[in-house]
Write an enzyme that holds these catalytic residues in place. Structure first.
Site, PDB file in Angstrom:
ATOM      1  N   HIS A   2      -3.522  -1.781  11.880  1.00  0.00           N
ATOM      2  CA  HIS A   2      -4.678  -2.400  10.916  1.00  0.00           C
ATOM      3  C   HIS A   2      -4.290  -4.044  10.911  1.00  0.00           C
ATOM      4  CE1 HIS A   2      -6.830  -3.828   7.550  1.00  0.00           C
ATOM      5  NE2 HIS A   2      -5.841  -4.177   6.824  1.00  0.00           N
ATOM      6  N   HIS A  14     -10.539  -7.780  -1.689  1.00  0.00           N
ATOM      7  CA  HIS A  14     -10.022  -8.882  -2.311  1.00  0.00           C
ATOM      8  C   HIS A  14     -10.820  -9.457  -3.301  1.00  0.00           C
ATOM      9  CE1 HIS A  14      -7.861  -8.421   1.375  1.00  0.00           C
ATOM     10  NE2 HIS A  14      -6.861  -8.943   0.845  1.00  0.00           N
ATOM     11  N   GLU A  30       2.184   4.302  -1.324  1.00  0.00           N
ATOM     12  CA  GLU A  30       3.224   3.316  -1.267  1.00  0.00           C
ATOM     13  C   GLU A  30       3.651   2.759  -2.599  1.00  0.00           C
ATOM     14  OE1 GLU A  30       2.124   0.203   1.527  1.00  0.00           O
ATOM     15  OE2 GLU A  30       1.000   1.563   3.011  1.00  0.00           O
ATOM     16  N   CYS A  83       0.819 -14.332  -4.240  1.00  0.00           N
ATOM     17  CA  CYS A  83       1.892 -15.001  -3.557  1.00  0.00           C
ATOM     18  C   CYS A  83       2.715 -13.944  -2.946  1.00  0.00           C
ATOM     19  CB  CYS A  83       2.737 -15.352  -4.864  1.00  0.00           C
ATOM     20  SG  CYS A  83       1.957 -16.916  -5.678  1.00  0.00           S
ATOM     21  N   CYS A 101      -6.104  -7.938   9.303  1.00  0.00           N
ATOM     22  CA  CYS A 101      -7.027  -8.283   8.649  1.00  0.00           C
ATOM     23  C   CYS A 101      -6.959 -10.028   8.487  1.00  0.00           C
ATOM     24  CB  CYS A 101      -6.622  -8.033   7.173  1.00  0.00           C
ATOM     25  SG  CYS A 101      -4.981  -8.344   6.656  1.00  0.00           S
ATOM     26  N   GLU A 122       3.978 -20.232 -12.226  1.00  0.00           N
ATOM     27  CA  GLU A 122       3.397 -20.378 -13.552  1.00  0.00           C
ATOM     28  C   GLU A 122       1.795 -20.502 -13.243  1.00  0.00           C
ATOM     29  OE1 GLU A 122       7.460 -22.480 -13.711  1.00  0.00           O
ATOM     30  OE2 GLU A 122       5.733 -22.254 -12.263  1.00  0.00           O
ATOM     31  N   LEU A 123       1.483 -21.155 -12.154  1.00  0.00           N
ATOM     32  CA  LEU A 123      -0.160 -21.115 -11.647  1.00  0.00           C
ATOM     33  C   LEU A 123      -0.473 -19.703 -11.650  1.00  0.00           C
ATOM     34  CD1 LEU A 123      -2.514 -22.789 -11.376  1.00  0.00           C
ATOM     35  CD2 LEU A 123      -2.182 -23.004  -9.010  1.00  0.00           C
TER      36      LEU A 123
END
Length: 757
Positions: A639, A692, A481, A513, A641, A16-17
């Protein structure tokens, strides 16, 4: 015996958040509407804890983005460039986390790093000469009062001053001494304010205590708390640690005037020995972290009771989780597709509340029926061992982990085979997943779209993606992808040995998430997983298209692993499965194969003395096993990160990949100095912009980044790419950002050629 947890997930059982925040970012709901959702989630959390019999429900574990960022805001540690935006407190928080861009302003997001050895990320605090600590703990106090009004006496939690100082970035020669006195003063204000509200307990989280400590750091901790604890008045203070043990400072810590100390008995390998050797003060409560807060398997009550017995005659024990429950999903109640037989083996956050209560009940009241039921669960053989796979692993030799010819020798073959320009441009792999893509995947899963129609749809999306990349001018392409929901779940779904949930979501950062798959049994690959789409993409263009795989270490680190076999054994099983896929991609004509190890650092032990024997000695060879059999002209990429890699650069070089791309943009390219210092041999693609954040970098900004890189690394060693996959971004940001990346690269190439002439 009292019952406690450290913190509860905040995202909600149905995310929900996440959805409320995304609506807020799109300006579809107001801050007031967002706060209503937040309040409902907090209330639900307190109810769940109270109903399960938890004596100390937790408040202030809720966050709109990140608890470390919340603390930065509460302390006034907000760099001037964000203050100048003149946003309200909540939007300032989001600007720090996501960056901010409008017609007048363009401010980058603060760096994001892994929270110790988890897949959760925190926003790094920035301390400069301009930093002035100014206490404003209204969030913590308001949420404490909100709980009290709703009928819950909670224990507010907050990250402690020592961990804050250890995790912060210090600019231009500033040290912790510059803010130490004011920082202690700020926490003293919090003590006073909580006392005035009638608060009984305050939980101060100091996970940095489980890291290797220097003598100076030990003294810093003691100095902070000798001063701070003088001011607690009637307030009881719990020092909460997790992710390890206190072997460097246990003797000194137990002398300090804490009312409770929380120790981790799951990951803290020395915790039991420390208590046995040095004792535990009778005037303090021992919050014993015996219920695993990081994995989803049921607690083995007999083993836990045995551990508690090993602690000796301590009457003042509180049963606790080993760490925050934010690292596990909210509840198994929503998993309607998994059988009861399978679900009986799992405990998510709500079920762990019950485990805490049941352990207390068995320990105090000797409830044998609860214990017998738990014993029965572990007495059965859950899975059948794959003998053939075990023999395959047993018969591996040193040769299986070595690729020939050497890195330098095969580079010449790859230059000839690929014919790429200086500073080759590429992306990390995924492209934006539009609502159209997600809808088609869901329809296919539900049986509303036939396999042939779904595959035709994917082929069309791949063609569009390739055409877009060719128009932009990228040198090495990816297929986008679009068939993948998640870089781990996608592979797990095609491997034997995994099982999947519907709603077992865990927060990774902000609104991101993840739904980690669960390693249920031995892992094998029944058939090819990615060849169909990579081969199709390569057939549509003359430019090289990368095959895209997730590496074995990352697949395991982003799964919930088994606890009945070692991480090493599970990783080798995965490595053999991914190796088969690599060789099939090579047979299909794919000349560049990327094997992502984004989470390589994640399970690295927090103490340096354990790095090699406990992890690197098997995780690095597992990666080499994956690509050891490919031809010299096949170029292997990987890769990584959002972790600190500077201190394991030699191990990364030892992975023997041909090209490695790193996250580097938020961290001001700090990794470049480490690469240079260690004479790094592998070709590198330090991310030149941050995906991001929704902001779009200009070509000039990217050019400056490139020039900084080329000041330290030879041009022949450098690739140009964003710092991560583009799945979570939109086309409106992705297309101009990549266009600017190519423009900047072409300019630098041109200048380099002109200069050389």
């Amino acid at each position: 015996m009292k019952k406690s947890i450290i913190a509860f997930p905040r995202i909600g059982s149905n995310r929900e958040l996440k959805f409320a925040l995304e609506k807020y970012f799109r300006k579809e709901i107001s801050e007031a509407e967002l706060q209503i959702v937040a309040k409902e989630l907090r209330l639900e959390s307190w109810k769940s804890q109270k109903e399960a019999g938890i004596d100390y429900p937790i408040s202030n574990d809720f966050s709109f983005y990140d608890q470390t960022l919340d603390l930065s805001i509460a302390l006034g540690v907000i760099p001037e460039r964000y203050k100048k935006l003149k946003l309200n407190e909540l939007d300032t928080l989001f600007a720090l986390a996501r960056g901010f861009q409008d017609e007048e302003n363009d401010v980058k997001a603060r760096p994001m790093k892994k929270w110790f050895n988890t897949n959760y990320h925190y926003i790094v605090p920035e301390i400069s000469k301009e930093t002035v600590i100014k206490a404003n703990f209204s969030k913590l106090l308001n949420e404490y009062q909100e709980a009290k009004t709703a009928g819950f006496e909670t224990r507010p939690t907050i990250i402690g001053p020592y961990t804050f100082l250890i995790l912060a970035d210090y600019l231009s020669g500033v040290t912790e001494d510059a803010i130490l006195s004011d920082l202690i003063g700020a926490y003293t204000v919090l003590f006073d304010q909580l006392n005035n509200l009638g608060g009984e307990w305050l939980q101060i989280e100091e996970p940095a205590l489980v890291l290797d400590q220097t003598e100076e750091e030990q003294q810093l901790f003691i100095k902070i708390y000798q001063e701070l604890l003088k001011n607690k008045n009637k307030l009881k203070v719990l020092l909460q640690t997790y992710f390890g043990d206190l072997r460097d400072s246990y003797q000194e810590i137990i002398k300090l005037d804490f009312d409770g100390i929380g120790l981790d008995f799951v990951e803290g390998r020395e915790s039991v020995k420390l208590v046995q050797k040095y004792g535990f003060p009778q005037d303090k409560l021992l919050f014993a972290g015996v219920v695993n807060g990081k994995n989803i398997w049921r607690n083995h009550y007999q083993k836990t009771l045995s551990l508690l017995k090993d602690l000796g005659n301590i009457d003042n024990i509180v049963i606790n989780t080993s760490c925050s429950l934010q690292h596990v999903p909210v509840t198994t109640e929503n998993e309607i597709k998994l059988s009861k037989e399978i679900l009986n083996h799992f405990a998510f956050a709500k079920e762990k509340l019950v485990e805490v209560s049941e352990i207390s009940e068995i320990y105090v009241k000797k409830n044998t029926s609860l214990l017998d039921k738990n014993i029965a669960l572990f007495d059965k053989n859950r899975v059948q061992e794959n003998i053939q796979l075990k023999q395959k692993i047993t018969h591996l030799t040193d040769k299986d982990f070595i690729r020939t010819p050497s890195l330098v020798e095969r580079r010449a073959d790859q230059i000839k085979a690929l014919r790429l320009p200086l500073l080759p441009t590429t992306t990390i792999g995924s492209f934006p997943q539009t609502p159209e893509v997600r809808k088609a995947r869901l329809q296919y899963k539900r049986g509303e779209l036939s396999k042939s129609d779904y595959e035709a749809f994917l082929e069309e999306k791949i063609k569009e993606c390739l055409e877009l990349q060719e128009n932009i001018g990228l040198d090495v392409l990816v297929h986008g992808e679009f068939e993948r929901n998640d870089m781990v779940e996608y592979f797990g779904e095609q491997l034997d040995g995994y099982i999947f949930t519907q709603k077992a979501w865990v927060q990774s950062y902000g609104t991101r998430c993840v739904k980690p798959p669960i390693v249920w049994g031995d892992i094998t690959r029944p058939q090819a997983m990615t060849v169909r789409w990579s081969a199709y993409a390569q057939s549509q263009t003359s430019k090289p298209v990368k095959g895209m795989l997730t590496g074995p270490v990352t697949i395991l680190n982003w799964s919930f692993p088994r606890e009945d076999i070692s991480l090493k054994e599970s990783t080798l099983q995965l490595a053999l499965a991914v190796q088969e896929e690599v060789l099939d991609l090579e047979k299909a004509g794919i000349k560049i194969i990327q094997i992502d190890e984004a989470a390589l650092r994640e399970k690295l032990p927090l103490r340096r003395s354990d790095w090699y024997s406990e992890y690197l000695d098997w995780s690095i060879p597992a990666f080499r096993l994956v690509h050891s059999k490919v031809k010299a002209e096949t170029q292997i990429h990987t890769h990584m990160c959002y972790s600190e890699f500077e201190d394991i650069i030699p191990s990364i070089d030892a992975m023997d990949a041909d090209v490695i791309s790193f996250e580097a943009s938020r961290s001001q390219l700090s990794i470049i100095d480490a690469l240079k210092a260690h004479h790094f041999q592998t070709l590198v693609g330090p991310g030149v912009y941050d995906i991001h954040s929704p902001r779009i970098p200009s070509s000039q900004e990217i050019k400056i980044q490139l020039e900084k890189i080329l000041n330290k690394l030879p041009i022949e060693q450098v690739w140009v790419n964003p710092d991560c996959g583009l799945k979570t971004r939109g086309n409106k940001e992705t297309i101009p950002s990549l266009t600017h990346l190519v423009e900047a690269t072409k300019e630098v190439r041109k200048e380099k050629i002109t200069y050389d002439k």
